[in-house]
Design an enzyme around this catalytic site. Sequence first.
Site, PDB file in Angstrom:
ATOM      1  N   CYS A 160       0.871  -1.316   0.194  1.00  0.00           N
ATOM      2  CA  CYS A 160       0.249  -0.015  -0.032  1.00  0.00           C
ATOM      3  C   CYS A 160       0.698   1.059  -0.073  1.00  0.00           C
ATOM      4  O   CYS A 160       1.573   1.623  -1.205  1.00  0.00           O
ATOM      5  CB  CYS A 160      -0.819  -0.061   1.161  1.00  0.00           C
ATOM      6  SG  CYS A 160      -2.298   0.951   0.953  1.00  0.00           S
TER       7      CYS A 160
ATOM      8  N   ARG B  30     -12.830   5.835  -0.923  1.00  0.00           N
ATOM      9  CA  ARG B  30     -11.644   4.922  -0.760  1.00  0.00           C
ATOM     10  C   ARG B  30     -12.112   3.501  -1.516  1.00  0.00           C
ATOM     11  O   ARG B  30     -13.387   3.279  -1.443  1.00  0.00           O
ATOM     12  CB  ARG B  30     -11.254   4.752   0.649  1.00  0.00           C
ATOM     13  CG  ARG B  30     -10.668   6.021   1.330  1.00  0.00           C
ATOM     14  CD  ARG B  30     -10.339   5.610   2.771  1.00  0.00           C
ATOM     15  NE  ARG B  30      -9.257   4.964   2.892  1.00  0.00           N
ATOM     16  CZ  ARG B  30      -8.070   5.705   2.999  1.00  0.00           C
ATOM     17  NH1 ARG B  30      -7.875   6.526   2.819  1.00  0.00           N
ATOM     18  NH2 ARG B  30      -6.983   4.580   3.197  1.00  0.00           N
TER      19      ARG B  30
ATOM     20  N   HIS C 250      -3.958  -5.819   2.649  1.00  0.00           N
ATOM     21  CA  HIS C 250      -3.512  -6.058   3.988  1.00  0.00           C
ATOM     22  C   HIS C 250      -4.173  -7.276   4.376  1.00  0.00           C
ATOM     23  O   HIS C 250      -4.708  -7.958   3.503  1.00  0.00           O
ATOM     24  CB  HIS C 250      -4.396  -4.875   4.889  1.00  0.00           C
ATOM     25  CG  HIS C 250      -3.997  -3.393   4.294  1.00  0.00           C
ATOM     26  ND1 HIS C 250      -2.723  -2.730   4.611  1.00  0.00           N
ATOM     27  CD2 HIS C 250      -4.623  -2.429   3.550  1.00  0.00           C
ATOM     28  CE1 HIS C 250      -2.635  -1.700   3.985  1.00  0.00           C
ATOM     29  NE2 HIS C 250      -3.659  -1.367   3.333  1.00  0.00           N
TER      30      HIS C 250
HETATM   31  N1  GLN Z   1      -2.328   6.503   2.380  1.00  0.00           N
HETATM   32  C1  GLN Z   1      -2.202   5.719   1.260  1.00  0.00           C
HETATM   33  C2  GLN Z   1      -3.811   5.665   0.532  1.00  0.00           C
HETATM   34  O1  GLN Z   1      -4.817   6.169   1.212  1.00  0.00           O
HETATM   35  C3  GLN Z   1      -1.990   4.464   1.685  1.00  0.00           C
HETATM   36  C4  GLN Z   1      -2.937   3.878   2.813  1.00  0.00           C
HETATM   37  C5  GLN Z   1      -2.406   2.563   3.206  1.00  0.00           C
HETATM   38  O2  GLN Z   1      -1.049   2.255   3.235  1.00  0.00           O
HETATM   39  N2  GLN Z   1      -3.021   1.711   3.618  1.00  0.00           N
HETATM   40  O3  GLN Z   1      -3.821   5.521  -0.563  1.00  0.00           O
END
Ligand code: GLN
Length: 221
Positions: free
Chosen positions: A93, A128, A192
């Site tokens: 990520c 998101r 994740h």
């Molecule tokens: N901040 C980044 C995004 O929102 C990565 C998020 C993360 O590593 N979970 O894309």
Amino acid sequence: MKIKIGHLYGNLMNTYGDNGNLLMLQYYAREKGVTVETEIISLEQPFDPNEYDLVFFGGGQDYEQYIVSLDIKEKAEQIKQYIEQDGVLLAICGGFQMLGHYYVDATGKRIEGIGVLDHYTLNQENNRFIGNITIKNEETGETYHGFENHNGRTFLGEGVKPLGIVQEGKGNNNEDQTEGAHYKNVFCSYFHGPLLVRNQHLAERIVELAIANRQKKNLIA
Ligand code: GLN
């Protein structure tokens, strides 16, 4: 035999239990009779490309990514050297995003990556990509499962293969069905969960590559 894992910015980049990947790497290494030493490399600490058999770079929030961006440029040449000499690297990520050219965060601010991999990441407004995700790796035919949670939309350059093709979920950008990246011995993903806890074959492959590299180094030494 012992392998050494370098944990890039482990004190800053550690969202959603990504550090669990380290437990899996340690577990499979032990299964193969190999001991593991892990070292965090953080702000103002040098990255020696010859020191590590495996490097892990976890996910992070935008603020931490900005802090990391100011520092990681000092390590860019060494990380590139490590990758080009077939070093094994797993990035999740935010870590994945920082290896590319740049990342536009949720507020629209451009955070510079180090461009050691050919990809860039844009943001999306008030959204998101969150949820379960399944991908298929085209080379091995393996299916990987995970959970994604990111604002960033990543686009891969010509020479970079995805880690897999999206079967369910959004993946890199919800447009081209790619998820993650695979270049030489570098594996990147938005998964994740953590990634390696749910995907044993990949965990074993990564450990085997690290052990093989250590064996080669021991032969030369
Ligand atoms: N901040 C980044 C995004 O929102 C990565 C998020 C993360 O590593 N979970 O894309």
